[in-house]
Design a protein around this motif. Structure first.
Motif, PDB file in Angstrom:
ATOM      1  N   PHE A 217      41.992  76.345 -39.908  1.00 49.25           N
ATOM      2  CA  PHE A 217      43.061  75.383 -40.135  1.00 49.25           C
ATOM      3  C   PHE A 217      43.484  75.424 -41.597  1.00 49.25           C
ATOM      4  CE2 PHE A 217      41.584  72.232 -36.606  1.00 49.25           C
ATOM      5  CZ  PHE A 217      41.940  73.179 -35.657  1.00 49.25           C
TER       6      PHE A 217
ATOM      7  N   VAL B 254      48.028  69.235 -40.988  1.00 48.57           N
ATOM      8  CA  VAL B 254      47.140  70.357 -40.680  1.00 48.57           C
ATOM      9  C   VAL B 254      47.888  71.357 -39.823  1.00 48.57           C
ATOM     10  CG1 VAL B 254      44.971  71.017 -39.619  1.00 48.57           C
ATOM     11  CG2 VAL B 254      45.154  68.831 -40.788  1.00 48.57           C
ATOM     12  N   PHE B 255      47.781  72.627 -40.181  1.00 43.43           N
ATOM     13  CA  PHE B 255      48.373  73.697 -39.384  1.00 43.43           C
ATOM     14  C   PHE B 255      47.261  74.617 -38.917  1.00 43.43           C
ATOM     15  CE2 PHE B 255      51.680  72.417 -42.373  1.00 43.43           C
ATOM     16  CZ  PHE B 255      52.722  72.145 -41.492  1.00 43.43           C
ATOM     17  N   VAL B 256      47.530  75.294 -37.813  1.00 36.17           N
ATOM     18  CA  VAL B 256      46.562  76.259 -37.303  1.00 36.17           C
ATOM     19  C   VAL B 256      47.007  77.644 -37.749  1.00 36.17           C
ATOM     20  CG1 VAL B 256      45.560  77.246 -35.229  1.00 36.17           C
ATOM     21  CG2 VAL B 256      46.061  74.817 -35.329  1.00 36.17           C
TER      22      VAL B 256
END
Lengths: 439, 629
Positions: free
Chosen positions: B420, B433-435
């Motif tokens: 993440f 939050v980004f994946v």
């Protein structure tokens, strides 16, 4: 017939008194729905603490065909505990609608889910503004898992810092971490009543532990709710825990230590204290307020007049009581506000604690109309306290205006000199002795 | 499918047992000081079952001897049974007591009484007629058809001579077993609760051992019974703790079924640093089974099937799984515990994790212009340091990041579960939050399109701390790395309207009413001047009157005169009071009083004046007349 009406009112007030007394004893009939009767044994410490506090617990399996929450329009129970995460269909005539109706009717519900969560609990969550993640998912935190984690990093050690800052809900602040293993939730951002009682850490997320992450997880970071609560507008309380294990004897007793090197070991997790505090809150043993006597009168008098006059100096007092250990004791708060409202508030001021009651002296605004003294106290963890008293405020009477305005002195002087003149003239006119003209 | 189901059913393993800490707590519960003979019996016998003796044997024996009541069967039973568990403690029994106990064995007594007297007689080593007991029990069982009574009957039968015909009572085990409720295929227990279940297990094995016949319980049933008896870890009462201790003793030491508990010592994890998989093989009481040997029949997930042997050393079975060089991940072990035919649940599925360590390599950060992708400068950052300069990205630019995750031990690229990218705004506390996802070559690329993603940041420009979070259940070193600071600039910055969401529970701002300001008045000099001007005519009047010689010489001090003027003055005074204090109705009331009074006085005064004047006129006319004459 007014007598009848009075009788009805009397009955009503007696009923109310009974209800209050009922709540005051901190007990209540409680229905406990279980996946299987064994949960009674594995969670015996939690149930024993409830029973010791006077709750009348009725244990039933969630698919028992004799289940019933409402009979002839009456609620059979005051509180409901749903410790049956995997239930697919409730037995008897309980379903999500009846549980929702139970909450709408003021019933309190404690729900514990797990990774085996079934549809009814997910629906119930949605009704209350809480979205559970899918079945078989779990909250995962690779940075904060317990040393005894069986391998998937789903036995989470939640920091007490992530608890809601509301001692009435979560109990006294403590440094004991909390063990959690279960499903994650997110709060509906549209629902302002949802309380994030316990959130995951920034590194936590909710997903299938055995599948690679192909789509954005349902809950990530601090958005991941481990325990969520809700106090509805009718003061009914609901707590959702993503973990049934959270309440278990095993989690109450297990030593806890984060797996990362150098972590501190705690002999007991904070689960027991938190579970007890939560159950106290959700079943209305804590954070329950009520309004006692309300009084208002002009300063220096002891009874309220038929109508106040603008700019009167008024004293308002209210008694506020809190339920503590089953008795009503004076509430101690320093942020209670009084509003003086005519459609919009004209005055909003803090009440000062004065012996057993809260009071304030203030000057009424120079606007007349029908006003209300309003105490609308809505604080985290407490029931919504509302009291309003209507009074009318009238303008000055003609005798109450300013009598002698300096700019108008010539007018007063002319009038009074006229009056003095009249008096002097009448005396002189009547009693003057004319001199003899003939002399 | 059927065979698989059977396999699945066979895979049932005990999910609950007494861990060492649970045994210690059970001991602690049982070690309470005695309050009466019954609690002494529970403590002494319960502790004996756990293989522990009472702290002070002599003291306990004296307690039994002094409290025993030779006229109560229950009392004799508690004392006799407890004294059996204490070495060298004897309860003296007279012949009368013996006869009394023997007399209790009849069809007229309850099963509980029969059980107590038979147990007492047998523990005291006194003879008894077994066949009589059997017939008494058999007839009573038909009358007292409940789990507790039949369990006691089983317990009683275990004391009888093997020559007696116990087959009738033996059948009761099967009948009772049929009454057990199956809860979800995991638990098996009586409706009556944990205590009844535990006592049944104790009695069933006691009788089966006594007659040397295998009890009619299937392997799965035994495991389910174990689950339900040991799932409760906090015991409500002494008798409950006693029953659990008895069941634990029965299940760990009998001639037919000994459930095996296999648990990994610590997490079932091996790695290069900790290559040994350590298993604890115990009975339900957490005592190691020393005679057993442990074999891994298969380790799947890797295709190869291997047979590995665990080596026994000081209570722990060990296996160096890393010798077979497994890749990181989960392995399903089928473990067999052999060495004793009594073992139950000795084929166990075990999930073993092979973990490793990860390192981040080739971390490149750049800000790419959307229009022209040329001329971008990439910055390389090494773990765990932070980039020296912060990166600035406006709405025409993308922030890009690429990196690889490599296994420290094997050099293979890894794709952990959690990769993440977290952006944290320290000012507002907001986190996004980004994946990050890997491409086909397992190279992670992350691009942040500032314009497209603005809604997730609520269009709040500012400095965001960029963290990379890497974690996996098979990684020993989860990574939380503050890589750099990124300054994001959004084009149409809106006012942060969403900030006031949680203001429901805070005090509202205070409101003080703003009173209307009094209007500004003209200077008083003007009004004072005019006041003087207005008053001057009155003064002028007085001056001119004095010059003209105005006087009140005719004033007579008659009451009517004084009263008229006082009344007149009072009426004028009333006008003043009306102006300052009274309303019109009050004024009219006072005026009516004053007015009528003044009227009368005035009338009288004028009449007097008139009389006087007429008299004066007459006299002056008379005088004139006289003077004319």
């Amino acid at each position: 017939d007014p007598g009848d009406k009075r009788g009805v009112w009397f009955l009503f007030s007696v009923l109310c008194a009974c209800c209050l007394a009922d709540v005051a004893r901190g007990d209540g009939k409680t229905l406990v729905l279980l996946d299987n009767p064994n949960i009674k044994d594995t969670h015996s410490m939690f149930f024993r603490s409830l029973a010791d506090r006077g709750f009348d617990l009725t244990f039933k399996t969630a698919d028992d065909p004799s289940l019933s929450l409402i009979k002839y329009g009456q609620f059979l129970y005051d509180h409901l505990i749903i410790f049956s995460p995997s239930v697919e269909d409730f037995g008897g005539n309980i379903n999500v609608e009846t549980i929702t109706a139970f909450i709408d009717g003021g019933g309190n519900v404690l729900v514990a889910a797990s990774s085996d969560i079934g549809d009814p609990l997910r629906e119930l969550g949605s009704e209350c503004g809480i979205e559970f993640d899918e079945e078989k998912t779990a909250v995962i935190d690779h940075h904060n898992y317990d040393v005894s984690d069986p391998g998937e990093h789903t036995l989470i050690v939640a920091d007490p810092e992530n608890l809601l800052k509301a001692p009435t809900i979560v109990g006294k602040p403590t440094d004991k971490p909390i063990l959690f293993k279960g499903v994650g939730m997110v709060a509906d951002p549209e629902n302002p009543l949802v309380l994030d009682i316990l959130t995951g850490s920034s590194t936590s997320y909710s997903f299938f532990p055995d599948q690679p992450i192909k789509q954005y997880p349902h809950a990530v970071g601090k958005n991941t709710l481990l325990i969520a609560g809700l106090q509805a507008r009718n003061n009914a309380r609901v707590v959702f825990s993503g973990s049934l294990h959270f309440f278990s004897d095993a989690f109450f007793n297990a030593p806890v230590q984060k797996a990362l090197p150098g972590s501190k070991r705690y002999e007991q997790p904070g689960n027991r204290d938190l579970a007890e505090a939560l159950s106290r809150w959700v079943f209305k043993e804590a954070g329950v307020l009520r309004v006692g006597a309300v009084a208002h009168h002009p300063v220096g008098e002891s009874t309220p007049p038929a109508a106040y006059t603008i700019t009167d100096l008024v004293e308002y007092s209210i008694v506020i009581e809190m339920l503590s250990e089953g008795r009503w004791v004076p509430f101690d708060g320093d942020d209670i506000q009084l509003e003086f409202v005519r459609i919009d508030p004209f005055v909003r001021t803090y009440l000062k604690k004065n012996g057993g009651k809260y009071s304030i002296q203030f000057k009424l605004p120079d606007v007349y109309g029908v006003f209300q003294f309003k105490v609308d106290y809505n604080r985290l963890g407490y029931t919504h306290l509302y009291s309003s008293t209507q009074v009318s405020v009238r303008p000055l009477q003609h005798t109450q205006y300013e009598r002698f305005i300096p700019s108008a002195y010539p007018y007063y002087a002319s009038v009074f000199s006229m009056m003095a003149g009249l008096f002097v003239f009448s005396v002189v006119f009547l009693h003057m002795k004319e001199k003899e003209k003939s002399d | 499918v059927a065979s698989r189901l059977v396999l699945g059913a066979h895979a049932l393993t005990p999910s609950h047992h007494l861990a060492a800490s649970d045994v210690a707590r059970l001991e602690a519960v049982l070690s309470q000081s005695f309050t009466d003979l019954q609690s002494a019996y529970y403590s002494i016998v319960g502790l004996n079952k756990l293989g522990v003796s009472v702290a002070d044997t002599d003291e306990a024996c004296r307690f039994l001897q002094s409290n025993v009541d030779p006229t109560s069967i229950a009392s004799l039973f508690y004392a006799a049974e407890a004294s059996q568990s204490l070495s060298g403690c004897e309860i003296p029994v007279s012949n009368e007591t013996r006869d009394f106990l023997l007399a209790a064995v009849s069809e007229d007594s309850t099963i509980s009484q029969i059980h107590n007297s038979v147990s007492t007689l047998s523990s005291l080593g006194l003879p008894l007629a077994s066949q009589e007991v059997v017939s008494a029990l058999t007839s009573r069982i038909t009358k007292e058809d409940n789990v507790y009574a039949i369990t006691l009957a089983l317990q009683t039968a275990a004391h009888l001579s093997q020559q007696a015909d116990l087959s009738g009572i033996l059948e009761e085990i099967e009948d009772l077993a049929a009454r057990l409720d199956d809860l979800g295929g995991v638990y098996l227990q009586f409706e009556e609760g944990l205590e009844a279940t535990a006592l049944f297990v104790t009695a069933a094995y006691a009788l089966s051992d006594h007659v040397d016949m295998e009890p009619p319980l299937k392997e799965d049933q035994v495991i389910q019974l174990v689950n339900s008896i040991f799932s409760k870890k906090s015991w409500d009462s002494l008798s409950e703790a006693f029953s659990v201790a008895c069941a634990a003793a029965a299940l760990s030491n009998n001639r037919f079924h000994v459930p095996v508990i296999v648990s990994a010592l610590g997490p079932a994890t091996v790695s290069h640093r900790q290559p040994l998989l350590q298993l604890q093989v115990t009975n339900v009481l957490c005592d190691p089974l020393t005679s057993a040997s442990v074999v891994v029949e298969s380790a799947s997930s890797v295709t190869t099937k291997i047979t590995l042997f665990f080596f026994y050393s000081s209570g722990i079975f060990e296996l160096n799984f890393m010798n077979s060089q497994p890749a990181s991940g989960y392995y399903q072990f089928a473990v067999a515990v052999t060495g004793d035919s009594r073992l139950v649940a000795n084929h166990i599925e075990l999930k073993v994790k092979v973990s490793t360590e990860v390192v981040i390599s080739n971390m490149d950060l750049s800000v790419v212009d959307k229009d022209q992708s040329i001329g971008t400068k990439t910055t390389r950052v090494d773990y765990p340091s932070k980039a020296k300069n912060s990166f600035v990205a406006d709405s025409h630019q993308n922030f890009a990041m690429s990196f690889q995750l490599v296994d420290v031990n094997t050099g293979v690229e890894l794709t952990p579960h959690q990769t993440f990218v977290r952006l944290h705004n320290q000012k507002t506390g907001q986190e996004v939050v980004f994946v990050a996802e890997p491409d086909s070559k397992n190279l992670y690329k992350f691009e942040l399109d500032t314009a497209e993603r603005k809604s997730e940041f609520d269009s709040i420009s500012g400095t965001y701390a960029l963290y990379l979070i890497v974690g996996d259940a098979t990684l020993e070193n989860p990574i939380l790395w503050n890589v750099a600071d990124v300054v994001l600039k959004f084009l149409d910055e809106e006012a942060p309207a969403t900030v006031q969401t949680k203001t429901l529970y805070v005090p509202k701002p205070e409101i003080k009413h703003l009173f209307r300001e009094p209007e500004k008045r003209p200077p008083t000099v003007v009004s004072n001047t005019f006041t003087a001007l207005v008053l001057s005519p009155f003064l002028l009047l007085l001056i001119l009157w004095i010059k003209l010689g105005a006087n009140i010489s005719n004033f007579s001090f008659s009451p009517s005169c004084i009263l008229f003027h006082v009344g007149h003055a009072a009426m004028l005074g009333l006008m003043y009071v009306y102006w300052t204090h009274l309303n019109m109705f009050q004024t009219l009331k006072y005026l009516a009083i004053l007015g009528s009074f003044t009227f009368l006085a005035g009338n009288r005064m004028l009449a007097q004046k008139a009389v006087k004047r007429i008299a004066a006129e007459q006299s002056s006319r008379l005088a004139k007349y006289r003077s004319l004459r």
